[in-house]
Motif scaffolding. Structure first.
Motif, PDB file in Angstrom:
ATOM      1  N   ASP A   2      32.667  63.509  72.795  1.00 16.72           N
ATOM      2  CA  ASP A   2      32.523  63.253  73.968  1.00 16.72           C
ATOM      3  C   ASP A   2      31.858  63.595  74.830  1.00 16.72           C
ATOM      4  O   ASP A   2      32.260  65.713  73.646  1.00 16.72           O
ATOM      5  CB  ASP A   2      33.381  62.501  74.454  1.00 16.72           C
ATOM      6  CG  ASP A   2      34.962  62.617  74.872  1.00 16.72           C
ATOM      7  OD1 ASP A   2      35.104  64.056  74.084  1.00 16.72           O
ATOM      8  OD2 ASP A   2      35.651  62.445  74.288  1.00 16.72           O
ATOM      9  N   ASP A   3      32.520  64.009  76.002  1.00 16.74           N
ATOM     10  CA  ASP A   3      31.559  66.128  76.788  1.00 16.74           C
ATOM     11  C   ASP A   3      33.270  66.642  76.937  1.00 16.74           C
ATOM     12  O   ASP A   3      32.628  67.639  77.852  1.00 16.74           O
ATOM     13  CB  ASP A   3      31.021  64.820  78.095  1.00 16.74           C
ATOM     14  CG  ASP A   3      32.199  64.191  79.007  1.00 16.74           C
ATOM     15  OD1 ASP A   3      33.904  63.685  78.097  1.00 16.74           O
ATOM     16  OD2 ASP A   3      32.290  63.518  79.972  1.00 16.74           O
ATOM     17  N   LYS A   4      34.062  65.872  76.318  1.00 17.92           N
ATOM     18  CA  LYS A   4      35.355  67.050  76.202  1.00 17.92           C
ATOM     19  C   LYS A   4      35.653  67.837  75.321  1.00 17.92           C
ATOM     20  O   LYS A   4      36.543  68.478  74.562  1.00 17.92           O
ATOM     21  CB  LYS A   4      36.696  65.821  76.888  1.00 17.92           C
ATOM     22  CG  LYS A   4      36.336  66.105  77.851  1.00 17.92           C
ATOM     23  CD  LYS A   4      38.231  65.327  78.798  1.00 17.92           C
ATOM     24  CE  LYS A   4      37.687  64.882  80.271  1.00 17.92           C
ATOM     25  NZ  LYS A   4      39.234  63.628  80.591  1.00 17.92           N
ATOM     26  N   ARG A   5      34.132  67.171  74.070  1.00 15.07           N
ATOM     27  CA  ARG A   5      33.702  67.728  72.405  1.00 15.07           C
ATOM     28  C   ARG A   5      35.218  66.914  71.924  1.00 15.07           C
ATOM     29  O   ARG A   5      35.316  67.452  70.659  1.00 15.07           O
ATOM     30  CB  ARG A   5      34.355  68.983  72.680  1.00 15.07           C
ATOM     31  CG  ARG A   5      32.788  70.047  73.177  1.00 15.07           C
ATOM     32  CD  ARG A   5      31.351  68.944  72.389  1.00 15.07           C
ATOM     33  NE  ARG A   5      30.019  69.114  73.574  1.00 15.07           N
ATOM     34  CZ  ARG A   5      29.577  68.641  73.870  1.00 15.07           C
ATOM     35  NH1 ARG A   5      30.219  67.689  73.931  1.00 15.07           N
ATOM     36  NH2 ARG A   5      28.364  68.707  74.567  1.00 15.07           N
TER      37      ARG A   5
ATOM     38  N   CYS B 286      28.389  61.071  74.928  1.00 16.19           N
ATOM     39  CA  CYS B 286      28.457  61.663  73.676  1.00 16.19           C
ATOM     40  C   CYS B 286      27.143  62.400  72.753  1.00 16.19           C
ATOM     41  O   CYS B 286      25.776  62.248  73.596  1.00 16.19           O
ATOM     42  CB  CYS B 286      28.489  61.019  73.274  1.00 16.19           C
ATOM     43  SG  CYS B 286      27.839  59.498  72.410  1.00 16.19           S
ATOM     44  N   LYS B 287      27.541  62.953  71.627  1.00 14.53           N
ATOM     45  CA  LYS B 287      26.653  63.717  71.192  1.00 14.53           C
ATOM     46  C   LYS B 287      27.078  63.262  69.443  1.00 14.53           C
ATOM     47  O   LYS B 287      28.566  63.624  69.258  1.00 14.53           O
ATOM     48  CB  LYS B 287      25.930  64.814  71.015  1.00 14.53           C
ATOM     49  CG  LYS B 287      25.043  65.773  70.671  1.00 14.53           C
ATOM     50  CD  LYS B 287      24.766  66.817  70.832  1.00 14.53           C
ATOM     51  CE  LYS B 287      24.522  67.096  71.837  1.00 14.53           C
ATOM     52  NZ  LYS B 287      24.024  68.899  72.811  1.00 14.53           N
ATOM     53  N   ASN B 288      25.990  63.272  68.893  1.00 13.78           N
ATOM     54  CA  ASN B 288      26.499  63.051  67.164  1.00 13.78           C
ATOM     55  C   ASN B 288      27.067  64.204  66.532  1.00 13.78           C
ATOM     56  O   ASN B 288      26.361  65.598  66.987  1.00 13.78           O
ATOM     57  CB  ASN B 288      24.739  62.483  65.982  1.00 13.78           C
ATOM     58  CG  ASN B 288      25.076  62.523  65.049  1.00 13.78           C
ATOM     59  OD1 ASN B 288      25.383  63.311  64.361  1.00 13.78           O
ATOM     60  ND2 ASN B 288      24.963  61.250  64.990  1.00 13.78           N
TER      61      ASN B 288
END
Length: 346
Positions: free
Chosen positions: A165-168, A116-118
């Motif tokens: 997440d990795d699927k945005r 995940c990314k902020n």
């Protein structure tokens, strides 16, 4: 495992939530613990067990009065129930496994969201093409619409409390204090993450968020937006009076100072996420001198340019260039090094 963690795992806890919480916590006690955040009343650990990672929040109030209050307030239970409120509204939130109490102390266990990314970091650093930008705005609009439809009030709603997440897909983290609400207070909390994007959004994108989420049917969104912008500017100006001295001294999250052995003093601007652009070794070697554009100025000019850039950044005003490094020489010479972007150094 240090003594504090050993004492924590050996305490007797009364667990709630997942039926196997006691066994799960016993398994975690043998994992790899890292303290990722700490203050006088709460410590947060990241725990690795095999290929899985978890976050454990440990509330440890200090003082007799606070300990007494916590026996009845129960912050960890409140945060757990807030997450359940989001789940019931089919709003994505990190998976909370359960909470435990031992006297006035509390534990709250959640799973780490992998890859995940902020959202703040993603918006300002990674939304580099129209498709990414459009997808993020669409996902944020859907989230705000669901929160509005279900009257979900988040007292600390901002981009930093959202993960992709990795699927945005967007997930809410740190749901403490979330409850149902109505009226202007609810609308203002929903506008907050959009406010974080000010200076970057086009008028069409702003209109898309407000109309797509349903905000325009609940209020005069344009008037509310202008009101919140004015309030935010007033907050920034108040904050600026406290920040600018630290920026000049290199003593706050925006700017750090390096004192060199030859008497040279170097101020380095931090990233939008308060990390250095250059390591101490790179600063010592002067690696930035071959990359950034240099300009020698007087001390007064350097001070004005340096402070003006930070002030504009806090107000989210456009800038053609940013001073990234300020060299202050013992003989009184001052040199600024500029970049055209805070996202990609050139």
């Amino acid at each position: 495992m240090n003594n504090t963690i050993t004492e924590l795992t050996e305490k007797t806890w009364k667990w709630h939530g997942h039926s196997q919480m006691e066994d799960a916590f016993r398994t975690l006690s043998g994992g790899n613990w890292n303290c990722v955040k700490s203050n006088p009343v709460r410590t947060v650990y990241r725990i690795e067990v095999s290929d899985e990672c978890y976050y454990l929040k440990h509330d440890h109030p200090s003082g007799l009065l606070n300990k007494f209050k916590e026996r009845f307030r129960n912050k960890v239970q409140s945060e757990y129930l807030s997450a359940q409120l989001l789940e019931n509204a089919e709003i994505s939130v990190v998976n909370y496994l359960g909470w435990g109490k031992s006297g006035s102390e509390g534990l709250l266990l959640s799973e780490e969201l992998p890859n995940c990314k902020n959202a703040k970091q993603y918006w300002f650093n990674d939304c580099v093409d129209a498709n990414q930008r459009s997808r993020f705005i669409k996902e944020l609009t859907v989230l705000l619409g669901k929160m509005l439809e279900n009257h979900i009030f988040h007292p600390d709603m901002h981009l930093g409390n959202l993960l992709l997440d990795d699927k945005r897909n967007i997930t809410i983290v740190d749901p403490y204090g979330i409850r149902t609400g109505n009226g202007d207070a609810l609308i203002r909390t929903l506008i907050r993450p959009v406010l974080d994007m000010r200076g970057e959004l086009t008028e069409n994108e702003l209109s898309e968020i407000f109309s797509g989420s349903g905000l325009t049917s609940h209020c005069d969104a344009t008037a509310m937006w202008k009101s919140e912008l004015n309030a935010e500017q007033a907050r920034v100006e108040t904050d600026w009076l406290k920040r600018k001295d630290g920026i000049l001294r290199g003593k706050n999250k925006f700017c750090k100072a390096t004192e060199c052995s030859d008497g040279l003093r170097i101020l380095q601007r931090q990233t939008l996420f308060y990390q250095p652009y250059y390591t101490e070794s790179e600063i010592d070697k002067g690696s930035y001198r071959d990359i950034l554009k240099a300009r020698e100025v007087t001390k007064e000019q350097a001070t004005e340019i340096w402070l003006d850039s930070f002030h504009k950044m806090m107000l989210r005003e456009k800038q053609e260039e940013f001073p990234l490094i300020w060299e202050q020489y013992p003989d009184g010479k001052n040199k600024l090094y500029f970049t055209s972007s805070l996202n990609k150094i050139d």
